[in-house]
Design a protein around this motif. Sequence first.
Motif, PDB file in Angstrom:
ATOM      1  N   MET A   1       0.715  -1.264   0.000  1.00 35.72           N
ATOM      2  CA  MET A   1      -0.004  -0.054  -0.005  1.00 35.72           C
ATOM      3  C   MET A   1       0.932   1.336   0.034  1.00 35.72           C
ATOM      4  SD  MET A   1      -1.870   2.306   2.424  1.00 35.72           S
ATOM      5  CE  MET A   1      -0.946   1.798   3.952  1.00 35.72           C
ATOM      6  N   ILE A   2       2.108   1.217   0.917  1.00 31.15           N
ATOM      7  CA  ILE A   2       2.536   2.482   0.790  1.00 31.15           C
ATOM      8  C   ILE A   2       3.526   2.416  -0.688  1.00 31.15           C
ATOM      9  CG2 ILE A   2       5.166   3.448   1.811  1.00 31.15           C
ATOM     10  CD1 ILE A   2       4.258   1.868   4.220  1.00 31.15           C
ATOM     11  N   GLN A   3       3.751   1.393  -1.120  1.00 31.10           N
ATOM     12  CA  GLN A   3       4.448   1.634  -2.473  1.00 31.10           C
ATOM     13  C   GLN A   3       3.740   2.083  -3.554  1.00 31.10           C
ATOM     14  OE1 GLN A   3       6.054  -2.060  -4.455  1.00 31.10           O
ATOM     15  NE2 GLN A   3       7.968  -0.993  -4.841  1.00 31.10           N
ATOM     16  N   THR A   4       2.359   1.704  -3.519  1.00 28.78           N
ATOM     17  CA  THR A   4       1.284   2.251  -4.407  1.00 28.78           C
ATOM     18  C   THR A   4       0.997   3.587  -4.229  1.00 28.78           C
ATOM     19  OG1 THR A   4       0.234   0.029  -4.471  1.00 28.78           O
ATOM     20  CG2 THR A   4      -1.211   1.695  -5.286  1.00 28.78           C
ATOM     21  N   ARG A   5       0.735   3.929  -3.048  1.00 31.78           N
ATOM     22  CA  ARG A   5       0.807   5.390  -2.864  1.00 31.78           C
ATOM     23  C   ARG A   5       1.793   6.147  -3.552  1.00 31.78           C
ATOM     24  NH1 ARG A   5      -3.670   5.661   0.928  1.00 31.78           N
ATOM     25  NH2 ARG A   5      -5.116   4.184   0.088  1.00 31.78           N
ATOM     26  N   ALA A   6       3.020   5.778  -2.991  1.00 34.19           N
ATOM     27  CA  ALA A   6       4.400   6.371  -3.483  1.00 34.19           C
ATOM     28  C   ALA A   6       4.334   6.622  -4.808  1.00 34.19           C
ATOM     29  CB  ALA A   6       5.462   5.751  -2.843  1.00 34.19           C
ATOM     30  N   LEU A   7       4.104   5.487  -5.597  1.00 33.57           N
ATOM     31  CA  LEU A   7       4.199   5.415  -7.271  1.00 33.57           C
ATOM     32  C   LEU A   7       3.155   6.496  -7.758  1.00 33.57           C
ATOM     33  CD1 LEU A   7       4.745   1.700  -7.811  1.00 33.57           C
ATOM     34  CD2 LEU A   7       6.532   3.484  -8.360  1.00 33.57           C
ATOM     35  N   ARG A   8       1.954   6.311  -7.108  1.00 32.90           N
ATOM     36  CA  ARG A   8       0.757   7.403  -7.727  1.00 32.90           C
ATOM     37  C   ARG A   8       1.426   9.072  -7.297  1.00 32.90           C
ATOM     38  NH1 ARG A   8      -3.412   3.516  -6.092  1.00 32.90           N
ATOM     39  NH2 ARG A   8      -3.821   2.498  -8.066  1.00 32.90           N
ATOM     40  N   LEU A   9       1.983   9.288  -6.262  1.00 27.70           N
ATOM     41  CA  LEU A   9       2.405  10.508  -5.949  1.00 27.70           C
ATOM     42  C   LEU A   9       3.605  10.954  -7.036  1.00 27.70           C
ATOM     43  CD1 LEU A   9       2.462  10.807  -2.332  1.00 27.70           C
ATOM     44  CD2 LEU A   9       0.992  11.964  -3.800  1.00 27.70           C
ATOM     45  N   PHE A  10       4.682   9.931  -7.134  1.00 24.82           N
ATOM     46  CA  PHE A  10       5.720  10.174  -7.885  1.00 24.82           C
ATOM     47  C   PHE A  10       5.182  10.618  -9.593  1.00 24.82           C
ATOM     48  CE2 PHE A  10       8.506   7.103  -5.173  1.00 24.82           C
ATOM     49  CZ  PHE A  10       8.540   8.059  -4.283  1.00 24.82           C
ATOM     50  N   VAL A  11       4.097   9.912  -9.668  1.00 24.48           N
ATOM     51  CA  VAL A  11       3.625  10.093 -11.260  1.00 24.48           C
ATOM     52  C   VAL A  11       2.927  11.508 -11.335  1.00 24.48           C
ATOM     53  CG1 VAL A  11       2.110   9.325 -12.945  1.00 24.48           C
ATOM     54  CG2 VAL A  11       3.232   7.794 -12.016  1.00 24.48           C
ATOM     55  N   ARG A  13       3.323  14.130  -9.085  1.00 29.90           N
ATOM     56  CA  ARG A  13       4.036  15.413  -8.617  1.00 29.90           C
ATOM     57  C   ARG A  13       5.469  15.304  -9.126  1.00 29.90           C
ATOM     58  NH1 ARG A  13       2.831  15.707  -1.997  1.00 29.90           N
ATOM     59  NH2 ARG A  13       0.532  15.681  -2.305  1.00 29.90           N
ATOM     60  N   GLY A  14       5.849  14.193  -9.526  1.00 30.50           N
ATOM     61  CA  GLY A  14       7.447  14.091 -10.105  1.00 30.50           C
ATOM     62  C   GLY A  14       8.219  13.424  -8.883  1.00 30.50           C
ATOM     63  N   TYR A  15       9.021  12.634  -9.286  1.00 32.98           N
ATOM     64  CA  TYR A  15       9.907  11.689  -8.376  1.00 32.98           C
ATOM     65  C   TYR A  15      10.690  12.728  -7.339  1.00 32.98           C
ATOM     66  CZ  TYR A  15      13.495   8.909  -6.207  1.00 32.98           C
ATOM     67  OH  TYR A  15      14.132   8.124  -5.261  1.00 32.98           O
ATOM     68  N   ASP A  16      11.426  13.684  -8.144  1.00 28.56           N
ATOM     69  CA  ASP A  16      12.180  14.788  -7.042  1.00 28.56           C
ATOM     70  C   ASP A  16      11.375  15.489  -6.330  1.00 28.56           C
ATOM     71  OD1 ASP A  16      14.582  13.707  -8.191  1.00 28.56           O
ATOM     72  OD2 ASP A  16      14.506  14.820  -9.866  1.00 28.56           O
ATOM     73  N   SER A  17      10.218  15.981  -6.666  1.00 31.46           N
ATOM     74  CA  SER A  17       9.597  16.897  -6.171  1.00 31.46           C
ATOM     75  C   SER A  17       8.529  16.341  -4.825  1.00 31.46           C
ATOM     76  CB  SER A  17       8.292  17.720  -6.844  1.00 31.46           C
ATOM     77  OG  SER A  17       9.023  18.087  -8.141  1.00 31.46           O
ATOM     78  N   THR A  18       8.690  14.896  -4.807  1.00 31.90           N
ATOM     79  CA  THR A  18       7.825  14.278  -3.867  1.00 31.90           C
ATOM     80  C   THR A  18       8.712  13.586  -2.959  1.00 31.90           C
ATOM     81  OG1 THR A  18       6.383  13.363  -5.269  1.00 31.90           O
ATOM     82  CG2 THR A  18       6.333  12.272  -3.361  1.00 31.90           C
TER      83      THR A  18
END
Length: 180
Positions: A1-11, A13-18
């Motif tokens: 669940m943590i990884q899924t939320r992280a991937l959605r945020l990275f997509v 907002r961008g990886y570097d901005s998250t």
Amino acid sequence: MIQTRALRLFVERGYDSTTVSDVADAAGVSAMTVYRHFPTKEDLVLVDQNGPLVAERIAATPAGQPLVRRIGSALVDSARTLTAGDDGLLLARLRLMISTPALRARHLDNHYVLQQAIVDGLGDEAADPDAKFRAEAAASACLAAMHTALVRWAKDDGRTDLPALIAEALAATFGDDPTR
């Protein structure tokens, strides 16, 4: 669940901005919990279960088959399993790995880990130094072909059949379909 939320945020907002704190907030956990499961921010993208899955598939293949055929079949079968019912997260992970310099470097580390999982899946067949060398060489060649297929799949926005692309890349590399 943590990884899924992280991937959605990275997509989104961008990886570097998250930040990891952003991920923790989105997942409803503390940053410490995120770090307990994913020691680095890169791990939120790169950690997967592909290595054990591939090793399991290789261990289940007949020892009499050529190494490249066994490894190629395991990679194609694993891709079939990973893409079945995937909700776009695999494609998102690949796009992030391709487009983010820090992740590209760590992606190479993942290939080494996968190579070792392949060799480990061969068990006693790769026990002596010469057999291990041959297994590592075959695994590296198959992984290079798979990498080419993964990049193509990401560029195609996941519209093509990933297992078929991997089989095609393996066939182009070895001159025939090594999965048959």
